[in-house]
Scaffold this motif. Sequence first.
Motif, PDB file in Angstrom:
ATOM      1  N   VAL A 127       0.845  -1.178   0.000  1.00  0.00           N
ATOM      2  CA  VAL A 127       0.000   0.000   0.000  1.00  0.00           C
ATOM      3  C   VAL A 127       0.888   1.238   0.000  1.00  0.00           C
ATOM      4  N   GLU A 128       0.523   2.222  -0.786  1.00  0.00           N
ATOM      5  CA  GLU A 128       1.305   3.449  -0.897  1.00  0.00           C
ATOM      6  C   GLU A 128       1.190   4.301   0.354  1.00  0.00           C
ATOM      7  N   LEU A 129       2.291   4.934   0.746  1.00  0.00           N
ATOM      8  CA  LEU A 129       2.232   5.907   1.824  1.00  0.00           C
ATOM      9  C   LEU A 129       1.285   7.027   1.406  1.00  0.00           C
ATOM     10  N   GLY A 130       0.567   7.568   2.369  1.00  0.00           N
ATOM     11  CA  GLY A 130      -0.422   8.602   2.089  1.00  0.00           C
ATOM     12  C   GLY A 130      -1.824   8.058   1.895  1.00  0.00           C
ATOM     13  N   THR A 131      -1.945   6.744   1.732  1.00  0.00           N
ATOM     14  CA  THR A 131      -3.252   6.102   1.569  1.00  0.00           C
ATOM     15  C   THR A 131      -4.070   6.251   2.852  1.00  0.00           C
ATOM     16  N   THR A 132      -5.354   6.485   2.714  1.00  0.00           N
ATOM     17  CA  THR A 132      -6.246   6.620   3.872  1.00  0.00           C
ATOM     18  C   THR A 132      -6.560   5.250   4.461  1.00  0.00           C
ATOM     19  N   ALA A 133      -6.622   5.175   5.777  1.00  0.00           N
ATOM     20  CA  ALA A 133      -6.931   3.917   6.474  1.00  0.00           C
ATOM     21  C   ALA A 133      -8.333   3.439   6.104  1.00  0.00           C
ATOM     22  N   PRO A 134      -8.456   2.209   5.646  1.00  0.00           N
ATOM     23  CA  PRO A 134      -9.776   1.664   5.342  1.00  0.00           C
ATOM     24  C   PRO A 134     -10.594   1.498   6.630  1.00  0.00           C
ATOM     25  N   PRO A 135     -11.887   1.802   6.571  1.00  0.00           N
ATOM     26  CA  PRO A 135     -12.727   1.620   7.763  1.00  0.00           C
ATOM     27  C   PRO A 135     -12.922   0.135   8.060  1.00  0.00           C
ATOM     28  N   PHE A 136     -13.233  -0.167   9.309  1.00  0.00           N
ATOM     29  CA  PHE A 136     -13.547  -1.541   9.693  1.00  0.00           C
ATOM     30  C   PHE A 136     -14.454  -1.520  10.912  1.00  0.00           C
ATOM     31  N   ARG A 137     -15.108  -2.634  11.129  1.00  0.00           N
ATOM     32  CA  ARG A 137     -15.889  -2.905  12.336  1.00  0.00           C
ATOM     33  C   ARG A 137     -15.699  -4.383  12.610  1.00  0.00           C
ATOM     34  N   LEU A 138     -14.979  -4.700  13.696  1.00  0.00           N
ATOM     35  CA  LEU A 138     -14.601  -6.083  13.980  1.00  0.00           C
ATOM     36  C   LEU A 138     -14.906  -6.459  15.423  1.00  0.00           C
ATOM     37  N   ALA A 139     -15.106  -7.741  15.647  1.00  0.00           N
ATOM     38  CA  ALA A 139     -15.337  -8.254  17.001  1.00  0.00           C
ATOM     39  C   ALA A 139     -14.075  -8.116  17.822  1.00  0.00           C
ATOM     40  N   THR A 140     -14.226  -7.691  19.077  1.00  0.00           N
ATOM     41  CA  THR A 140     -13.090  -7.572  19.976  1.00  0.00           C
ATOM     42  C   THR A 140     -13.123  -8.700  20.994  1.00  0.00           C
ATOM     43  N   CYS A 141     -11.959  -9.285  21.246  1.00  0.00           N
ATOM     44  CA  CYS A 141     -11.894 -10.386  22.208  1.00  0.00           C
ATOM     45  C   CYS A 141     -11.605  -9.878  23.616  1.00  0.00           C
ATOM     46  N   ASN A 142     -11.290  -8.592  23.755  1.00  0.00           N
ATOM     47  CA  ASN A 142     -10.947  -8.044  25.070  1.00  0.00           C
ATOM     48  C   ASN A 142     -11.559  -6.656  25.280  1.00  0.00           C
ATOM     49  N   PRO A 143     -12.900  -6.563  25.304  1.00  0.00           N
ATOM     50  CA  PRO A 143     -13.541  -5.250  25.394  1.00  0.00           C
ATOM     51  C   PRO A 143     -13.219  -4.487  26.671  1.00  0.00           C
ATOM     52  N   SER A 144     -12.862  -5.159  27.736  1.00  0.00           N
ATOM     53  CA  SER A 144     -12.599  -4.451  28.988  1.00  0.00           C
ATOM     54  C   SER A 144     -11.276  -3.697  28.968  1.00  0.00           C
ATOM     55  N   VAL A 145     -10.398  -3.996  28.002  1.00  0.00           N
ATOM     56  CA  VAL A 145      -9.078  -3.372  27.982  1.00  0.00           C
ATOM     57  C   VAL A 145      -9.167  -1.861  27.826  1.00  0.00           C
ATOM     58  N   ASP A 146     -10.108  -1.385  27.032  1.00  0.00           N
ATOM     59  CA  ASP A 146     -10.224   0.059  26.904  1.00  0.00           C
ATOM     60  C   ASP A 146     -11.569   0.544  27.434  1.00  0.00           C
ATOM     61  N   LYS A 147     -12.075  -0.189  28.406  1.00  0.00           N
ATOM     62  CA  LYS A 147     -13.239   0.223  29.195  1.00  0.00           C
ATOM     63  C   LYS A 147     -14.476   0.525  28.338  1.00  0.00           C
ATOM     64  N   VAL A 148     -14.722  -0.335  27.352  1.00  0.00           N
ATOM     65  CA  VAL A 148     -15.926  -0.172  26.549  1.00  0.00           C
ATOM     66  C   VAL A 148     -16.838  -1.366  26.777  1.00  0.00           C
ATOM     67  N   ASP A 149     -18.100  -1.120  26.683  1.00  0.00           N
ATOM     68  CA  ASP A 149     -19.087  -2.186  26.786  1.00  0.00           C
ATOM     69  C   ASP A 149     -19.593  -2.459  25.376  1.00  0.00           C
ATOM     70  N   ALA A 150     -18.720  -3.039  24.567  1.00  0.00           N
ATOM     71  CA  ALA A 150     -19.057  -3.276  23.170  1.00  0.00           C
ATOM     72  C   ALA A 150     -18.394  -4.558  22.706  1.00  0.00           C
ATOM     73  N   ALA A 151     -19.083  -5.279  21.854  1.00  0.00           N
ATOM     74  CA  ALA A 151     -18.527  -6.504  21.299  1.00  0.00           C
ATOM     75  C   ALA A 151     -17.732  -6.224  20.033  1.00  0.00           C
ATOM     76  N   TYR A 152     -17.875  -5.014  19.485  1.00  0.00           N
ATOM     77  CA  TYR A 152     -17.210  -4.642  18.244  1.00  0.00           C
ATOM     78  C   TYR A 152     -16.499  -3.309  18.415  1.00  0.00           C
ATOM     79  N   ARG A 153     -15.423  -3.139  17.657  1.00  0.00           N
ATOM     80  CA  ARG A 153     -14.716  -1.865  17.617  1.00  0.00           C
ATOM     81  C   ARG A 153     -14.548  -1.464  16.152  1.00  0.00           C
ATOM     82  N   SER A 154     -14.525  -0.169  15.922  1.00  0.00           N
ATOM     83  CA  SER A 154     -14.308   0.332  14.571  1.00  0.00           C
ATOM     84  C   SER A 154     -13.214   1.382  14.601  1.00  0.00           C
ATOM     85  N   LEU A 155     -12.676   1.692  13.444  1.00  0.00           N
ATOM     86  CA  LEU A 155     -11.661   2.727  13.351  1.00  0.00           C
ATOM     87  C   LEU A 155     -12.214   4.059  13.862  1.00  0.00           C
TER      88      LEU A 155
END
Length: 188
Positions: free
Chosen positions: A2-30
Amino acid sequence: MVELGTTAPPFRLATCNPSVDKVDAAYRSLNDFVDARAVVIMFICNHCPFVKHVQPELVRIAQDYSTMGVQFIAINSNDAAAYPADSFEAMTADAERLGYPFPYLYDETQEVALAYGAEATPDFFVYDSLRRLVYRGRLDSSRPGQGEPNGSDLRTALDELLATGLVGSEQHPSLGCNIKWRPAPAVR
């Protein structure tokens, strides 16, 4: 690559450790990390000897730079059917055992790895505050059985980005295990 300067593609994925960043969510997105000064996307897994070699440094570097507004996100895109050590359950156990201070997400469809152009584990992508790619490559020059990891390449890139908004240091490709892709469906 991937070329430098490219924009980060969006995502929404299941998280296996939601408590690590104190969220009550099964998924995280960019989009959950819009306030971060930089985002480090790490394609890792559980079974690769190269990843196992750097796991303690991943924890240290994330702890060191999170206080400076850098968000670390780990993504596992391996085919868990062929590699059960990379299953969601095994991810959860590893994240807890190792004390991952960052979300560890599961890319079951492998679409995110394809969108990012990830090829190996570990593979590191650093995005600036506008989510433009400024670094893609290795953590450092260490290898399993050949030196202790110190994160020197990634640390240098992050230091430069935070100080100047640019990464000018030399970038070396990642070296590790290939992502374990699912077999392509048979064509009829």
